[in-house]
Each structure stands twice: as C-alpha cells, then as structure tokens.
Design a protein around this motif. Structure first.
Motif, mmCIF file in Angstrom:
data_model
loop_
_atom_site.group_PDB
_atom_site.id
_atom_site.type_symbol
_atom_site.label_atom_id
_atom_site.label_comp_id
_atom_site.label_asym_id
_atom_site.label_seq_id
_atom_site.Cartn_x
_atom_site.Cartn_y
_atom_site.Cartn_z
ATOM 1 N N PHE A 1 0.811 -1.220 0.000
ATOM 2 C CA PHE A 1 0.000 0.000 0.000
ATOM 3 C C PHE A 1 0.845 1.271 0.000
ATOM 4 O O PHE A 1 0.308 2.364 -0.198
ATOM 5 N N THR B 1 1.494 8.762 -2.729
ATOM 6 C CA THR B 1 1.090 9.551 -3.896
ATOM 7 C C THR B 1 -0.356 10.034 -3.792
ATOM 8 O O THR B 1 -0.652 11.169 -4.171
ATOM 9 N N LEU B 2 -1.251 9.200 -3.275
ATOM 10 C CA LEU B 2 -2.655 9.596 -3.218
ATOM 11 C C LEU B 2 -2.901 10.691 -2.188
ATOM 12 O O LEU B 2 -3.715 11.596 -2.425
ATOM 13 N N PHE C 1 0.732 3.802 -2.986
ATOM 14 C CA PHE C 1 -0.549 4.497 -3.071
ATOM 15 C C PHE C 1 -0.640 5.598 -2.015
ATOM 16 O O PHE C 1 -1.123 6.697 -2.287
#
Length: 565
Positions: free
Chosen positions: A123, A129-130, A126
């Motif tokens: 994870f 960056t998210l 993600f």
C-alpha cells in the motif's frame, strides 16, 4: 553610478526570468509548477532554508501570469470561455505545485508501511502519492480562486495570499483536517520570527509569509504601465516592493527578538515541578512483541528512577515523570502488578503521566470482554492509583481508525495499529488537574498539530503535555516537522510544553517556543528539567483564528481600495 548599474542589471534579470516563466506552455508550465512546489519543502524542517520561498512563490505567480491578463477584466464574446480557461489553468498550476510540495514534504509517511512490510508495503506507493494528490486539491482551488480576482502588480500577490490561506484553513478542518506543513511553519527557522504566532496563529503566519516571499513577482509581464517613460522610473516601481518586503521581514524579526529579549529567564525554585521525560528508543518492530513486555517495563522503571547529572538524588516529591504514547503494550488499568511496580518507583508526592491503550466492556456485556478501545493517557500517583484518564479525541485516519472498518476489513484492508476495528473517540480537549502541580492539557501524538484545539477554552491549563510515538517514521523529516508544530502551539498559547516521544524528539519547550532541553532522534535517555511557567493568555489564546480572519478581511479591503478603476 555603480549602484544604478547594479539596479539596472537586477531589474533586467528579473524582467527576463518573469517573461520566460510566464511564456512556458503545456507540460513545461506544469513541470515548472511541480519543481517549484518540490523545492519549497526546503523551507520546512529539518532544512529550514527560508530563502528558497523567495524563488518558488514568485515562479508560481509568474506561471499564473502566463495564463493571460486578469480574468476579472476579460471582455468580448468569448469572455466566459476565456475565464473558464484561466480558472482551469490556474487550478492545474496550483495542483502540480501542491503535489510536488506534499509529495516531498510528506514522503516520510511511507516509512510506516515498512514496519510490517509483509502486510502493508504493497500500500505504500498508493499512500505516498494519493495523499499528496488529495491535499493538492486545496492548492489547486487556491490558485484558481486567486486567478478569479487576478489584478495587476502587487494586488495579485495579495489575492494569492488570501486564497492560499483560505484553503490552508479549510485543509486543516475538512474531513477531520490535516494542517501539516503550513507555509507559515517556515518561520520556525527563527525563534524571533515565529513569535508573531502569538498574535496571528499559524494560519496568519502563512498569510504574512506569502505577502513577503512572493514580493519579487511584483514585476508583472502582462501589466507594464503604459506611462513609464524611463528605465530609472520602472526600476524604482518594480524593485521598491521586494525591498520593502525584505524590510518588513527584518522588522518582524526585530519585533520578535524584542519580545524574546524582554522574556524573564526561568529560574527553578525549590517548589517548582521537576519533569523527567523518558525517551526509551524502542523500535516499532519490537514494541508490541509479547516476549518484550517485561524487558520494556524494566527499562522504563530503571530510566525513570536512576539518578542523572541534572538530578543526582533521583526523583523528588515534586517530580512528574512522563512516558511516551502507548509506552507499554498492555492495558495498564488492568495490570495491578505493573501499577504496584510504578508505585515503588515513584517517591511520595510524585506522579507518572503515561500513554496507554484503554479497553472497556460493552455496557450490556460481560466485564471481562473488552469491546471499546481508546488511545489514552493516564496519571498515576505514588500509591499506584490512576487518578486521571484522558482519551484521544482526534484520531489518525487509517492509522487509529478505519472508515467503514467492517466492510474494509472484510476485503483485507486493515489500519496500521494492532487492534481490530477502530479506536473510539474521547471528549477533548480537556484540562486535567494534577495534585501539587499546575493543571495540564494532555494531547496524544498528532492532536497537537491543530492550532485551535489544543486547550480547553473555558479552563486554561498551566502547561501542555504531549506524548507521541514517531518510531513509525524512522529517521525521516517527519519527527522534525512534528516538533516544529509543537513549538508553534507553545507560542500561540503562551504555554510551556513537555513532549515525550518514544524514539524522539523529546523536549521541554518554553512558552516562547524555545527548546530548553531535548533528546536527539533515535537515542535513549531522559530529560530532567523544571516545568517552565506559563504566560498570560496571548491574543491568539483569547481570540483564536478570528484575528487571522481579520487579516484576510484587511487584505480583501486592500484589493478593493486599490483595484484598477
């Protein structure tokens, strides 16, 4: 003559850079915004290179200039379409600037996913960056709003400062809020500069900072006045604002330095509370192992009672020992033998403040089945009795609670902490009475990053105790950024802060935000230091973000008064 030539050269360089940046198009424009945002991180802890903002924010302004003239004065049949294009372009520039800023400013979040890499490493890409992508929505909205009222010259800098700070404030409140790495935190590079947080708060520091650091962008490639008849006149018009901004920065520093110079030095008296802050430096991978519990307890008891050069007699009757967040991997209130060991460690009249997980049974269920859990803080007296309890009220999303946890856990997604489900939320903030000592405002981990929610407004405490566990983030910039926000809270409230961190950085901070004693990151040791005295409530402590709101209104009034007619 040499001075004139120097000013002419400076003006020419400024004009050339402004035009070249404004003429960037397509992906080059967005790439420049990304790099400008990324470099802005250098102004934050631990690097604290504030001058970089005098480059990156003017670049942001000139990139927005490249979208065309002020959107508010576009005329003609295609005016609506042109305004929409400018707003979309402004949002894209701001998003890429924010994405670079948050990507490099918050990269340390990825460290937490490597503690149990076999479960969570997948994870990490993600998360790193998210989250920046989501936070960049606020900067994109800010630059879009600024473009909506884009005016010539310095007025567009004021509009950027207003819109930026509006959305910084929203970022600190929407969806539980995440006011991490506000631009104003760059002022923690100087003890003197950050004193203004006592008046404006952290959000107000951001407003002041942008007004100053964006000043070199006073030169507007699209708004050169038609009645300028000489280079000398244009030089004066263009360079006077950046020089005035530097003068304002010097005056702000001088005002803060005068406040510090007038501060009375803290001299311990025999009746002062003596703090002992314990930093055990226990790796996160070992902290929750059942076989490590006895050794960890022994380490805490030993470090809490041993004499030190600052306290050769060990603990005294006015001592308060502070352990970090969830110091022991047990339910402390349900471990009488551990409480008994603590009572033997504490001399009569001394106290222990420690983080601990707390469990409660269901109201209609058996007493031995715990169904509700809290990230808590206990105060234990020398008789081994828990005399005060505080439950964390501002939980970390995906760390301490999982939104829609039953559904997400059913598909294999878990939060980073060990307990299934989520922690429950306690009431807060509170003022916790302490026998023989000033009352305290307890805060656990990142609760202290919220400027308006660190003390009880109706019952002012005498100090703040902050327990945390930054072991999740290793030797990254995260613990340094966390500490800088703790210092700002001290200035804003005029209260001293005692901070106990598992792996660091533990510190005693005076009500001016100065670090009086600290333990370095990833080291084990204790801090023995008298509890500093609190100041009278600061303007920010009395009025909160209302003064920041007045700053924004004053900026809006400035725009209205000096807008082109």
């Amino acid at each position: 003559m040499n001075a004139d030539r120097g000013l002419t050269a400076l003006f020419s360089a400024l004009e050339r850079v402004a035009r070249e940046v404004a003429l960037l198009r397509s992906w080059r424009r967005l790439l420049a915004a990304f790099f400008a945002g990324s470099l802005s991180v250098l102004a934050l802890p631990p690097i604290h290179f504030l001058p970089i903002l005098f480059v990156t924010f003017p670049v942001l302004v000139w990139l927005l200039d490249g979208l065309g003239g002020p959107a508010s004065v576009v005329l003609g049949e295609d005016a609506t379409a042109t305004r929409r294009r400018m707003l979309r372009g402004g949002a894209a520039i701001g998003w890429w600037f924010g994405f670079g800023y948050f990507l490099f400013g918050l990269h340390w979040i990825g460290y937490a996913f490597m503690v149990e890499a076999e479960k969570f490493a997948i994870f990490m890409p993600f998360a790193i960056t998210l989250l920046p992508a989501g936070l960049a929505i606020f900067t994109g909205a800010a630059t879009a709003l600024a473009r909506a009222v884009w005016l010539p010259g310095y007025l567009r800098i004021v509009s950027l400062a207003i819109s930026w700070c509006i959305f910084e404030w929203l970022r600190g409140h929407v969806l539980t809020g995440f006011p991490w790495n506000l631009i104003g935190e760059s002022f923690t590079a100087s003890d003197a500069l950050m004193q203004w947080a006592a008046l404006t708060g952290a959000y107000g520091l951001s407003f002041i900072a942008i007004l100053i650091v964006a000043a070199p962008a006073f030169f507007d490639p699209h708004a050169r006045a038609a009645d300028i008849h000489s280079v000398r006149l244009s030089i004066r018009e263009v360079l006077v604002v950046p020089f005035a901004a530097l003068a304002a920065l010097v005056l702000l520093w001088a005002g803060g330095a005068m406040r510090l110079a007038a501060a009375e030095p803290h001299v311990a008296s025999p009746d002062d509370v003596m703090l002992r802050i314990v930093q055990p430096n226990i790796p996160q991978t070992q902290k929750w192992r059942p076989e490590s519990r006895i050794a960890i307890l022994g380490q805490f008891l030993r470090m809490s009672s041993d004499p030190t050069p600052e306290a050769p007699q060990g603990l005294g009757p006015h001592s308060i020992v502070v352990w970090p967040e969830s110091a022991l991997s047990i339910f402390l209130a349900r471990e009488p033998y551990v409480l008994s060991a603590i009572s033997r460690m504490l001399p009569k009249g001394a106290l222990l403040i420690t983080g601990s997980v707390r469990g409660e049974p269901s109201p209609d269920g058996p007493a031995d089945k715990l169904e509700r859990f809290y990230n808590s803080l206990y105060t234990v007296d020398s008789d081994g009795k828990i005399i005060a309890t505080y439950d964390k009220f501002h939980l970390v999303p995906f760390g301490e609670y999982l939104p829609y946890h039953r559904w997400l856990e059913s598909i294999g997604l878990h939060k980073l902490t060990k307990l299934q489900g989520s922690f429950d939320v306690g009431p807060g903030p509170i003022t916790m009475p302490l026998p023989g000592a000033p009352s305290a405002s307890p805060l656990i981990c990142y609760e202290i990053i919220f400027p308006e929610a660190v003390v009880n407004a109706t019952k002012r405490p005498g100090w703040i105790v902050n327990v945390t566990n930054d072991a999740w983030f290793g030797s990254s910039s995260g613990p340094y950024q966390h500490l800088s926000q703790v210092r700002l809270r001290a200035v804003e409230q005029g209260l001293p802060i005692a901070r106990a961190a598992n792996t660091g950085i533990s510190a005693v901070i005076d009500p001016y935000g100065r670090i009086l004693a600290q333990r370095a990151l990833n080291t084990a040791g204790v801090i023995d230091y008298p509890l500093p005295h609190a100041l009278a409530p600061t303007p920010y402590a009395r009025f909160g973000d209302w003064l920041f709101g007045l700053l924004l209104l004053a900026g809006a009034g400035f725009l209205y008064a000096f807008r082109p007619r």
